[in-house]
Enzyme design. Structure first.
Site, PDB file in Angstrom:
ATOM      1  N   SER A 194       2.298  -9.718  -0.715  1.00 18.63           N
ATOM      2  CA  SER A 194       1.919  -8.300  -0.679  1.00 18.63           C
ATOM      3  C   SER A 194       1.989  -7.638   0.690  1.00 18.63           C
ATOM      4  O   SER A 194       2.041  -6.423   0.793  1.00 18.63           O
ATOM      5  CB  SER A 194       0.513  -8.141  -1.254  1.00 18.63           C
ATOM      6  OG  SER A 194      -0.368  -9.040  -0.602  1.00 18.63           O
ATOM      7  N   LYS A 245       0.818  -1.225   0.000  1.00 12.78           N
ATOM      8  CA  LYS A 245       0.000   0.000   0.000  1.00 12.78           C
ATOM      9  C   LYS A 245       0.852   1.276   0.000  1.00 12.78           C
ATOM     10  O   LYS A 245       0.460   2.302  -0.551  1.00 12.78           O
ATOM     11  CB  LYS A 245      -0.900   0.041   1.245  1.00 12.78           C
ATOM     12  CG  LYS A 245      -1.940  -1.050   1.297  1.00 12.78           C
ATOM     13  CD  LYS A 245      -3.174  -0.643   0.559  1.00 12.78           C
ATOM     14  CE  LYS A 245      -4.265  -1.683   0.628  1.00 12.78           C
ATOM     15  NZ  LYS A 245      -5.254  -1.487  -0.431  1.00 12.78           N
ATOM     16  N   GLU A 285     -10.557   6.874   2.106  1.00 17.98           N
ATOM     17  CA  GLU A 285     -11.473   6.002   2.826  1.00 17.98           C
ATOM     18  C   GLU A 285     -10.684   4.758   3.188  1.00 17.98           C
ATOM     19  O   GLU A 285      -9.699   4.414   2.533  1.00 17.98           O
ATOM     20  CB  GLU A 285     -12.686   5.649   1.968  1.00 17.98           C
ATOM     21  CG  GLU A 285     -12.487   4.500   0.995  1.00 17.98           C
ATOM     22  CD  GLU A 285     -11.562   4.808  -0.168  1.00 17.98           C
ATOM     23  OE1 GLU A 285     -10.805   3.892  -0.546  1.00 17.98           O
ATOM     24  OE2 GLU A 285     -11.577   5.935  -0.692  1.00 17.98           O
TER      25      GLU A 285
END
Length: 388
Positions: free
Chosen positions: A371, A82, A104
């Site tokens: 990830s 991220k 969000e």
């Protein structure tokens, strides 16, 4: 704007101007020398890139098939891929003269990444989060606040992610002169799917150079988990034109497709419009978005990025599912065999790679995009598995 017939900009009139402005700025800065100098500097010194490509020797030997390599996005600052996109978009916003970031978040991971990037660049950060998620994800809420962000609980609708998105959009329409809306995956209206893919494709560019160095050849298969799809798009994209490399996206099969409790949009969804884009979504006969389920909070999204829908349609990538149970098994297996605790999301990809490796020969190569790390999931695993 479009990936085949997928993507687009299905938004109210009021959003056209901020989206146009963003597209123009992105075109201007994406090849700008100073922008890229700063981005690469932060990726290297703050985020810890490049991440290693690790040969999982013991796992490979245990399975006795193809060689399994792990692209270690779990080692990025913040614990997941991220960060790549958050720092990219935050820096872009800064170059655009914006002083505030909004986002969000559902499970809280993207909110944390945005808060981190905002703190790094000295920007004000407001995070919209469904009130139900605020309750469920107390540690991530605390993390965001520690990083200086303001967390705004959303009490409307189902009080979850989709309601948080609606509030964030409302905010952006009213404040876009000084605010950037930082979307966390390859979803939403154009230009977001392209911007996020580009900032994430550092994963695939690194992996390509690293596997050539380690093995002198490209991998046979690349496996990544798919929720919205940004970690998968990030590792797939630099390999899309290498036709010999098979691309496999792993969706959350939850309790099985027949149970209805899953998040497998590409395997069990229909084409529709939601979140400003045309793609595959989990919807009922009336076109209403269905509730989703996955043991992995980050795969719990009722749709998928439009570029994945396109790759499926042209048969360049294949999309499969892995159940909660299979993912949990892989979570334990990787932890015990390699000393790496993966995120439950990433464990879906590991599970499928293990299955695949069995059927492949020893001279073939699989790269799994690992990830994220599993610290955030220990509570969930403890609840489900009891003692280990």
């Amino acid at each position: 704007m479009w990936f085949g017939e997928f993507g687009g900009q299905y938004v109210p009139e009021t959003l056209i101007e901020p989206l146009k402005e963003l597209e123009k700025a992105y075109k201007r800065f994406k090849d700008d020398e100073e922008f890229n100098r700063q981005l690469n500097y932060y990726l290297k010194t703050w985020a810890g890139r490049p991440t290693p490509l690790y040969y999982a020797k013991r796992l490979t030997e245990k399975i006795g098939g193809a060689k399994i390599y792990l692209k270690r996005e779990d080692l990025v600052h913040g614990g997941a891929h991220k960060t790549n996109n958050a720092i990219g978009q935050a820096l872009l916003a800064k170059f655009m003269g914006k002083t505030r970031l909004i986002a969000e978040t559902g499970a809280g991971q993207h909110g944390v990444a945005t808060a981190m990037a905002g703190a790094l660049l000295g920007m004000k950060v407001d995070i919209y989060m469904g009130a139900e998620d605020v309750e469920r994800q107390k540690m991530n809420v605390f993390r965001m606040k520690l990083l200086g962000a303001n967390v705004i609980p959303v009490n409307s609708g189902s009080r979850t992610l989709k309601d948080a998105i609606n509030e964030a959009l409302r905010d952006w329409v009213a404040t876009f002169e000084y605010t950037h809306y930082l979307i966390g995956s390859v979803v939403g209206p154009h230009p977001y799917p392209t911007i996020v893919r580009d900032f994430q494709s550092v994963i695939g560019r690194e992996a390509k150079a690293q596997i050539l160095e380690a093995e002198g050849q490209l991998p046979d298969v690349i496996v990544a988990c798919v929720g919205g799809g940004s970690n998968a798009m990030g590792i797939f994209y630099p390999f899309v034109n290498d036709k010999k490399v098979k691309l496999v996206g792993v969706e959350a099969g939850g309790k099985g497709l027949e149970s209805g409790k899953h998040s497998a949009s590409l395997n069990a969804g229909q084409v529709g419009v939601f979140h400003g884009m045309l793609s595959y979504f989990l919807q009922d006969e009336e076109g209403q978005i269905k509730p989703t389920h996955s043991i992995a909070p980050g795969l719990d999204y009722p749709g998928v990025g439009p570029e994945h829908a396109y790759l499926k349609k042209i048969q360049r990538a294949e999309y499969v599912t892995v159940t909660d149970e299979e993912a949990l098994k892989a979570f334990h297996e990787l932890s015990r065999t390699e000393g790496i605790i993966p995120a439950l999301e990433s464990a879906h990809a590991v599970a499928y790679a293990m299955k695949l490796a069995k059927e492949m020969s020893r001279d073939e190569i699989i790269i799994v995009n690992l990830s994220g790390r599993g610290d955030k999931d220990l509570d969930i695993v403890l609840k489900v598995s009891g003692n280990v």
